[in-house]
Scaffold this motif. Structure first.
Motif, PDB file in Angstrom:
ATOM      1  N   ILE A  46       0.821  -1.208   0.000  1.00 23.71           N
ATOM      2  CA  ILE A  46       0.000   0.000   0.000  1.00 23.71           C
ATOM      3  C   ILE A  46       0.856   1.260   0.000  1.00 23.71           C
ATOM      4  CG2 ILE A  46      -0.324   0.437   2.475  1.00 23.71           C
ATOM      5  CD1 ILE A  46      -3.039   0.351  -0.300  1.00 23.71           C
ATOM      6  N   SER A  47       2.083   1.186   0.538  1.00 24.76           N
ATOM      7  CA  SER A  47       2.945   2.378   0.517  1.00 24.76           C
ATOM      8  C   SER A  47       3.380   2.713  -0.894  1.00 24.76           C
ATOM      9  CB  SER A  47       4.172   2.158   1.410  1.00 24.76           C
ATOM     10  OG  SER A  47       4.993   1.126   0.904  1.00 24.76           O
ATOM     11  N   VAL A  48       3.675   1.691  -1.701  1.00 24.39           N
ATOM     12  CA  VAL A  48       4.058   1.926  -3.089  1.00 24.39           C
ATOM     13  C   VAL A  48       2.879   2.490  -3.882  1.00 24.39           C
ATOM     14  CG1 VAL A  48       4.837   0.827  -5.210  1.00 24.39           C
ATOM     15  CG2 VAL A  48       5.856   0.169  -3.030  1.00 24.39           C
ATOM     16  N   VAL A  49       1.695   1.954  -3.627  1.00 25.87           N
ATOM     17  CA  VAL A  49       0.499   2.488  -4.278  1.00 25.87           C
ATOM     18  C   VAL A  49       0.283   3.939  -3.865  1.00 25.87           C
ATOM     19  CG1 VAL A  49      -2.006   2.283  -4.450  1.00 25.87           C
ATOM     20  CG2 VAL A  49      -0.581   0.234  -4.521  1.00 25.87           C
ATOM     21  N   GLY A  50       0.492   4.248  -2.580  1.00 27.84           N
ATOM     22  CA  GLY A  50       0.364   5.622  -2.111  1.00 27.84           C
ATOM     23  C   GLY A  50       1.328   6.553  -2.815  1.00 27.84           C
ATOM     24  N   MET A  51       2.552   6.089  -3.050  1.00 30.54           N
ATOM     25  CA  MET A  51       3.534   6.909  -3.767  1.00 30.54           C
ATOM     26  C   MET A  51       3.059   7.170  -5.197  1.00 30.54           C
ATOM     27  SD  MET A  51       7.598   6.197  -4.408  1.00 30.54           S
ATOM     28  CE  MET A  51       7.901   6.021  -2.647  1.00 30.54           C
ATOM     29  N   GLY A  52       2.542   6.137  -5.839  1.00 30.60           N
ATOM     30  CA  GLY A  52       2.028   6.314  -7.193  1.00 30.60           C
ATOM     31  C   GLY A  52       0.889   7.314  -7.239  1.00 30.60           C
ATOM     32  N   LEU A  53      -0.002   7.269  -6.257  1.00 31.33           N
ATOM     33  CA  LEU A  53      -1.102   8.232  -6.191  1.00 31.33           C
ATOM     34  C   LEU A  53      -0.580   9.639  -5.937  1.00 31.33           C
ATOM     35  CD1 LEU A  53      -3.870   6.361  -4.179  1.00 31.33           C
ATOM     36  CD2 LEU A  53      -4.014   7.182  -6.517  1.00 31.33           C
ATOM     37  N   PRO A  57     -19.531  -1.443  -0.925  1.00 28.07           N
ATOM     38  CA  PRO A  57     -20.483  -2.421  -0.394  1.00 28.07           C
ATOM     39  C   PRO A  57     -20.311  -3.826  -0.949  1.00 28.07           C
ATOM     40  CG  PRO A  57     -21.606  -0.381  -0.999  1.00 28.07           C
ATOM     41  CD  PRO A  57     -20.217  -0.293  -1.549  1.00 28.07           C
ATOM     42  N   PHE A  58     -19.659  -3.952  -2.117  1.00 25.65           N
ATOM     43  CA  PHE A  58     -19.553  -5.262  -2.769  1.00 25.65           C
ATOM     44  C   PHE A  58     -18.255  -6.003  -2.443  1.00 25.65           C
ATOM     45  CE2 PHE A  58     -22.143  -2.460  -5.440  1.00 25.65           C
ATOM     46  CZ  PHE A  58     -23.335  -3.179  -5.463  1.00 25.65           C
ATOM     47  N   ILE A  59     -17.320  -5.339  -1.770  1.00 25.95           N
ATOM     48  CA  ILE A  59     -16.016  -5.964  -1.542  1.00 25.95           C
ATOM     49  C   ILE A  59     -16.096  -7.196  -0.645  1.00 25.95           C
ATOM     50  CG2 ILE A  59     -13.743  -5.595  -0.483  1.00 25.95           C
ATOM     51  CD1 ILE A  59     -13.695  -2.866  -1.759  1.00 25.95           C
ATOM     52  N   PRO A  60     -16.834  -7.188   0.480  1.00 19.99           N
ATOM     53  CA  PRO A  60     -16.901  -8.421   1.278  1.00 19.99           C
ATOM     54  C   PRO A  60     -17.400  -9.616   0.471  1.00 19.99           C
ATOM     55  CG  PRO A  60     -17.744  -6.564   2.541  1.00 19.99           C
ATOM     56  CD  PRO A  60     -17.541  -6.073   1.135  1.00 19.99           C
ATOM     57  N   PHE A  91      -7.073 -11.029  -5.769  1.00 24.20           N
ATOM     58  CA  PHE A  91      -7.897  -9.819  -5.827  1.00 24.20           C
ATOM     59  C   PHE A  91      -7.021  -8.572  -5.845  1.00 24.20           C
ATOM     60  CE2 PHE A  91     -10.228  -6.351  -3.808  1.00 24.20           C
ATOM     61  CZ  PHE A  91     -11.426  -6.359  -4.517  1.00 24.20           C
ATOM     62  N   LEU A  92      -6.032  -8.509  -4.938  1.00 22.99           N
ATOM     63  CA  LEU A  92      -5.139  -7.354  -4.875  1.00 22.99           C
ATOM     64  C   LEU A  92      -4.280  -7.245  -6.134  1.00 22.99           C
ATOM     65  CD1 LEU A  92      -3.993  -7.582  -1.150  1.00 22.99           C
ATOM     66  CD2 LEU A  92      -5.463  -5.824  -2.151  1.00 22.99           C
ATOM     67  N   LEU A  93      -3.792  -8.373  -6.637  1.00 24.91           N
ATOM     68  CA  LEU A  93      -2.979  -8.347  -7.856  1.00 24.91           C
ATOM     69  C   LEU A  93      -3.793  -7.849  -9.052  1.00 24.91           C
ATOM     70  CD1 LEU A  93      -0.937 -11.668  -7.510  1.00 24.91           C
ATOM     71  CD2 LEU A  93      -0.146  -9.326  -7.102  1.00 24.91           C
ATOM     72  N   GLY A  94      -5.071  -8.242  -9.108  1.00 27.02           N
ATOM     73  CA  GLY A  94      -5.931  -7.736 -10.173  1.00 27.02           C
ATOM     74  C   GLY A  94      -6.134  -6.232 -10.077  1.00 27.02           C
ATOM     75  N   THR A 153      -9.876   1.403  -4.655  1.00 20.08           N
ATOM     76  CA  THR A 153     -10.774   1.085  -3.549  1.00 20.08           C
ATOM     77  C   THR A 153     -10.530  -0.330  -3.052  1.00 20.08           C
ATOM     78  OG1 THR A 153     -12.478   2.589  -4.348  1.00 20.08           O
ATOM     79  CG2 THR A 153     -13.191   0.810  -2.907  1.00 20.08           C
ATOM     80  N   GLY A 154     -10.421  -1.266  -3.979  1.00 19.16           N
ATOM     81  CA  GLY A 154     -10.133  -2.645  -3.579  1.00 19.16           C
ATOM     82  C   GLY A 154      -8.829  -2.749  -2.817  1.00 19.16           C
ATOM     83  N   LEU A 155      -7.795  -2.055  -3.282  1.00 24.10           N
ATOM     84  CA  LEU A 155      -6.492  -2.097  -2.606  1.00 24.10           C
ATOM     85  C   LEU A 155      -6.584  -1.560  -1.182  1.00 24.10           C
ATOM     86  CD1 LEU A 155      -4.222  -0.914  -5.544  1.00 24.10           C
ATOM     87  CD2 LEU A 155      -4.033  -3.105  -4.369  1.00 24.10           C
ATOM     88  N   PHE A 156      -7.236  -0.429  -1.011  1.00 23.04           N
ATOM     89  CA  PHE A 156      -7.268   0.190   0.308  1.00 23.04           C
ATOM     90  C   PHE A 156      -8.166  -0.580   1.275  1.00 23.04           C
ATOM     91  CE2 PHE A 156      -5.664   3.977  -1.966  1.00 23.04           C
ATOM     92  CZ  PHE A 156      -4.582   4.243  -1.145  1.00 23.04           C
ATOM     93  N   VAL A 157      -9.339  -1.009   0.827  1.00 23.55           N
ATOM     94  CA  VAL A 157     -10.247  -1.709   1.743  1.00 23.55           C
ATOM     95  C   VAL A 157      -9.636  -3.030   2.198  1.00 23.55           C
ATOM     96  CG1 VAL A 157     -12.488  -2.851   1.939  1.00 23.55           C
ATOM     97  CG2 VAL A 157     -12.320  -0.620   0.836  1.00 23.55           C
TER      98      VAL A 157
END
Length: 399
Positions: A30-37, A74-77, A88-91, A124-128
């Motif tokens: 998530i830190s690498v994703v945060g850097m990209g954002l 609402p659909f992630i669980p 899921f995260l890789l996708g 959203t999927g990554l963060f949740v």
């Protein structure tokens, strides 16, 4: 829960070494994703401004990830019951990485709405899932500290993004290629350290999605209030600063102070929440948010006043997000925790969606101090909620 009674994340309880590997995987991802954002958000805004896109359209385009979050969470669980967490995260990583060069190769603002919405779904999927993963790894003795570390590393990733943008520039395909490579690299720690250690959701949550607002109002509303506050600070506070007579550079400087507080105070606040009633910590954070907002008109004209004020304000207010997540981990487990995390992120995105329009209307009605009224009203209402829950909710046992 003790160190020997470990959370069931895989087919058997995790050892302490496996828990550490699992934590490294999700936080590094998530830190690498945060850097990209942190690179992509200002880059896209600059490109739209350079191409003469009206400010109203820039604002609507910027809101696409928040809209995607609001619709997706609402659909992630249910998705996690069908797709294991790592695939899921890789996708999500793949979709987000593909989105980056798409902005460059399809330079049409209306296509950008679709691209940014799809990217928002992936993020959203990554963060949740990552927040759910960290909450599942923690126990009630260290939950605040671990989520504080997670939030701090994520904030550092965001903060380092603009530095990277300065190094690679804003022209051509290079910045988009760098962002895509950064996001793809987030898959490395997941594959190296997280395989077989990610949380699994096999049952349905016993609570309906919206009932978390009633079951845990202090925690879920903390996400809403912080979402509105953070978005207003980064979008509307510089405008407020200019309108009260500050230079643009001086007004923008407040954002660096707010972000610095975000980075440096999350872990101490998280550790404090591990040692006392977390609703008391939420009440404290909301009270500082209220008092800090009301103080802004009186401190903004002096760097010696606003520098420490904005630093402390930013560092304490972010505790609403950190401790709100921590409180959910204390209250819920398994599928209910996954659903609660999703509800929390949805409330954050709802706050981010409604906060700036509400503040903008308030500033039009009372220029420029309507911003202070709007922000302090939200914090004041949350102080009442947090105080009510602190006084009436049953106390969780400490170990």
């Amino acid at each position: 829960m003790t160190g020997k009674s470990l959370t069931m994340l895989a087919d058997a309880p995790l050892t302490e070494r496996e828990r550490r590997r699992s934590l490294v995987a999700v936080i590094a991802c998530i830190s690498v994703v945060g850097m990209g954002l942190g690179v992509s958000i200002p880059l896209l805004a600059l490109m739209m401004e350079r191409n003469g896109v009206p400010a109203s359209i820039i604002g609507l385009n910027t809101a696409m990830p928040a809209l995607a979050t609001f619709l997706m969470t609402p659909f992630i669980p249910a998705l996690l019951r069908r797709i294991p967490a790592i695939p899921f995260l890789l996708g999500c990583i793949a979709i987000s990485a593909i989105a980056m060069p798409s902005y460059y190769y399809f330079p049409n603002i209306w296509l950008w709405f679709f691209i940014r919405f799809m990217n928002g779904l992936a993020l959203t999927g990554l963060f949740v899932v990552s927040e759910f993963w960290v909450n599942m790894l923690a126990d009630d003795r260290n939950r605040g500290r671990l989520i504080g570390i997670y939030g701090t590393v994520l904030s550092c990733g965001f903060a380092s993004g603009p530095v990277l943008l300065f190094l690679v520039g804003t022209e051509g395909v290079a910045p988009f290629a760098v962002i895509a490579a950064l996001i793809l690299s987030a898959a490395v720690p997941l594959v190296l350290f997280g395989r077989g250690l990610a949380p699994r959701v096999t049952e349905r949550p016993s609570h309906a999605f919206v009932t978390f607002l009633v079951a845990a109002p202090a925690a879920t509303l903390a996400g809403f209030v912080y979402g509105a506050t953070e978005t207003n600070v980064f979008n509307m506070l510089p405008v407020y600063g200019v309108r009260i007579g500050l230079t643009e550079q001086y007004a923008a400087f407040v954002l660096s102070l707010f972000a610095a507080g975000n980075i440096l105070l999350q872990i101490p606040i998280g550790m404090w929440s591990d040692r006392t009633d977390r609703r008391l910590v939420l009440l404290f954070c909301a009270s500082i948010g209220l008092l800090g907002t009301l103080a802004l008109p009186f401190v903004m004209h002096s760097v010696w006043l606003f520098a420490p004020s904005l630093f402390f304000f930013g560092g304490v207010v972010v505790g609403m997000y950190t401790v709100g997540l921590t409180l959910l981990g204390e209250r819920f487990k398994g599928a209910n925790l996954a659903a609660a995390n999703a509800a929390f992120v949805m409330m954050f995105s709802l706050g981010a969606l409604v906060g700036p329009p509400m503040a903008g209307v308030a500033m039009d009605l009372w220029n420029p101090h309507g911003l202070i009224v709007a922000m302090s009203s939200l914090c004041g209402l949350y102080v009442l909620v947090a105080g009510w829950r602190y006084l009436t909710a049953p106390r969780a046992p400490r170990q």
